[in-house]
Enzyme design. Structure first.
Site, PDB file in Angstrom:
ATOM      1  N   HIS A 189       1.151  -1.187   0.146  1.00  0.00           N
ATOM      2  CA  HIS A 189       0.201   0.233  -0.010  1.00  0.00           C
ATOM      3  C   HIS A 189       0.893   1.095   0.331  1.00  0.00           C
ATOM      4  O   HIS A 189       0.882   2.234  -0.677  1.00  0.00           O
ATOM      5  CB  HIS A 189      -0.701  -0.083   0.674  1.00  0.00           C
ATOM      6  CG  HIS A 189      -1.904  -1.203   1.322  1.00  0.00           C
ATOM      7  ND1 HIS A 189      -1.983  -1.669   2.194  1.00  0.00           N
ATOM      8  CD2 HIS A 189      -3.152  -1.107   0.244  1.00  0.00           C
ATOM      9  CE1 HIS A 189      -3.335  -2.848   1.982  1.00  0.00           C
ATOM     10  NE2 HIS A 189      -3.779  -2.611   0.692  1.00  0.00           N
ATOM     11  N   LYS A 209     -16.120  -2.871  10.136  1.00  0.00           N
ATOM     12  CA  LYS A 209     -17.339  -3.690  10.697  1.00  0.00           C
ATOM     13  C   LYS A 209     -16.483  -4.693  10.757  1.00  0.00           C
ATOM     14  O   LYS A 209     -16.510  -5.417  11.596  1.00  0.00           O
ATOM     15  CB  LYS A 209     -18.212  -3.054  10.066  1.00  0.00           C
ATOM     16  CG  LYS A 209     -18.782  -1.938   9.768  1.00  0.00           C
ATOM     17  CD  LYS A 209     -20.186  -2.110  10.207  1.00  0.00           C
ATOM     18  CE  LYS A 209     -20.777  -0.609   9.419  1.00  0.00           C
ATOM     19  NZ  LYS A 209     -21.308  -0.690   8.265  1.00  0.00           N
ATOM     20  N   ARG A 248      -1.806  -6.759  -8.939  1.00  0.00           N
ATOM     21  CA  ARG A 248      -0.760  -7.126  -8.486  1.00  0.00           C
ATOM     22  C   ARG A 248      -0.807  -8.026  -9.650  1.00  0.00           C
ATOM     23  O   ARG A 248      -0.337  -7.968 -10.489  1.00  0.00           O
ATOM     24  CB  ARG A 248      -0.520  -7.650  -6.739  1.00  0.00           C
ATOM     25  CG  ARG A 248      -0.689  -6.648  -5.909  1.00  0.00           C
ATOM     26  CD  ARG A 248      -1.058  -6.846  -4.299  1.00  0.00           C
ATOM     27  NE  ARG A 248      -2.439  -7.055  -4.521  1.00  0.00           N
ATOM     28  CZ  ARG A 248      -3.211  -7.173  -3.617  1.00  0.00           C
ATOM     29  NH1 ARG A 248      -3.070  -7.916  -2.482  1.00  0.00           N
ATOM     30  NH2 ARG A 248      -4.727  -7.193  -3.897  1.00  0.00           N
ATOM     31  N   SER A 254      -2.624  -7.563   2.786  1.00  0.00           N
ATOM     32  CA  SER A 254      -2.770  -7.743   3.753  1.00  0.00           C
ATOM     33  C   SER A 254      -3.654  -8.973   4.527  1.00  0.00           C
ATOM     34  O   SER A 254      -2.960  -9.707   5.789  1.00  0.00           O
ATOM     35  CB  SER A 254      -4.220  -6.632   4.574  1.00  0.00           C
ATOM     36  OG  SER A 254      -3.828  -5.652   4.050  1.00  0.00           O
TER      37      SER A 254
HETATM   38  P1  ADP Z   1      -9.994  -3.343  -0.863  1.00  0.00           P
HETATM   39  O1  ADP Z   1     -11.089  -3.711   0.378  1.00  0.00           O
HETATM   40  O2  ADP Z   1     -10.903  -2.499  -1.510  1.00  0.00           O
HETATM   41  O3  ADP Z   1      -9.429  -4.344  -2.022  1.00  0.00           O
HETATM   42  P2  ADP Z   1      -7.466  -3.586   0.177  1.00  0.00           P
HETATM   43  O4  ADP Z   1      -6.208  -2.654   1.721  1.00  0.00           O
HETATM   44  O5  ADP Z   1      -6.875  -4.502   0.609  1.00  0.00           O
HETATM   45  O6  ADP Z   1      -9.080  -2.946   0.062  1.00  0.00           O
HETATM   46  O7  ADP Z   1      -6.415  -2.852  -1.049  1.00  0.00           O
HETATM   47  C1  ADP Z   1      -6.864  -1.498  -2.012  1.00  0.00           C
HETATM   48  C2  ADP Z   1      -5.840  -1.492  -3.039  1.00  0.00           C
HETATM   49  O8  ADP Z   1      -4.356  -1.690  -2.925  1.00  0.00           O
HETATM   50  C3  ADP Z   1      -6.266  -2.627  -3.352  1.00  0.00           C
HETATM   51  O9  ADP Z   1      -6.808  -2.019  -5.093  1.00  0.00           O
HETATM   52  C4  ADP Z   1      -5.705  -3.381  -3.483  1.00  0.00           C
HETATM   53  O10 ADP Z   1      -5.494  -4.300  -5.435  1.00  0.00           O
HETATM   54  C5  ADP Z   1      -4.302  -2.344  -3.801  1.00  0.00           C
HETATM   55  N1  ADP Z   1      -2.832  -3.797  -3.601  1.00  0.00           N
HETATM   56  C6  ADP Z   1      -3.394  -4.144  -2.001  1.00  0.00           C
HETATM   57  N2  ADP Z   1      -2.037  -4.528  -1.142  1.00  0.00           N
HETATM   58  C7  ADP Z   1      -1.154  -4.505  -2.238  1.00  0.00           C
HETATM   59  C8  ADP Z   1       0.000  -4.532  -2.521  1.00  0.00           C
HETATM   60  N3  ADP Z   1       1.172  -5.241  -2.502  1.00  0.00           N
HETATM   61  N4  ADP Z   1       0.680  -3.991  -3.834  1.00  0.00           N
HETATM   62  C9  ADP Z   1      -0.304  -2.923  -5.061  1.00  0.00           C
HETATM   63  N5  ADP Z   1      -1.304  -2.693  -4.542  1.00  0.00           N
HETATM   64  C10 ADP Z   1      -1.394  -3.603  -3.864  1.00  0.00           C
END
Ligand code: ADP
Length: 164
Positions: free
Chosen positions: A20, A44, A93, A131
């Site tokens: 992120h 939530k 990714r 995550s």
């Molecule tokens: P969501 O529930 O909206 O997917 P996330 O926090 O899991 O929320 O991810 C938010 C965004 O960040 C998504 O577009 C996801 O693809 C991207 N993302 C998450 N981890 C990575 C990573 N390691 N590298 C690049 N983008 C990521």
């Protein structure tokens, strides 16, 4: 007069990872202002509360002057409109992200044609990082120091391993 270019980076961030943060740094170079926005619907359920996610993001982005942290409820494009943002940042990714992100981007485009989705790719070490994976590794006692910041690793250990 040049209009300020604002982007919203929406997500769950449960917890924020270095993947992120890699994206936030990339977006901060491309846009004048980046608003990292926790979808409060997503908070939530999950490991960390909305307040904890906001704290972790605020700490992690403290060195980036054009990045702010916020939260929102409801439609992402509506939140973007309120903030004057013309772009939504999302991450790509592995191939499996593509279908999901494309579907969401096209639906958002229909809801508000003024807002475009900008997909960014992380650096290679974060290509397979999520995550969810980080939580699983910590739950089974593995190291995640190459995937999250030290304060976030400590929070994960405290929550999932009773702080050992
Ligand atoms: P969501 O529930 O909206 O997917 P996330 O926090 O899991 O929320 O991810 C938010 C965004 O960040 C998504 O577009 C996801 O693809 C991207 N993302 C998450 N981890 C990575 C990573 N390691 N590298 C690049 N983008 C990521």
């Amino acid at each position: 007069m040049n209009e300020e270019r604002v982007a919203v980076y929406p997500g769950s961030f449960d917890p924020p990872t270095l993947g992120h943060l890699d994206l936030i740094e990339r977006a901060a170079k491309l846009f004048d202002r980046v608003i990292v926005a926790v979808a409060s619907n997503s908070a939530k359920s999950g490991l960390f509360s909305l307040e904890e996610r906001l704290e972790m993001l605020t700490e992690s982005t403290a060195s980036l002057p054009n990045v702010e942290v916020d939260h929102f409820k409801g439609l992402t494009v509506e939140y973007a409109r309120q903030k004057g943002a013309k772009a939504l940042i999302r991450g790509l990714r592995v191939i499996s992200d593509f279908e999901f992100e494309l579907t969401m981007a096209i639906n958002n485009q229909k809801l508000n044609p003024e807002v475009d989705t900008v997909c960014l790719m992380p650096s290679e070490p974060y290509l397979f990082l999520s995550s969810r994976q980080v939580k699983e590794i910590v739950a089974f006692g593995g190291p995640v120091s190459h995937y999250v910041t030290p304060p976030i690793e400590a929070r994960l250990r405290a929550r999932l391993r009773g702080g050992e």
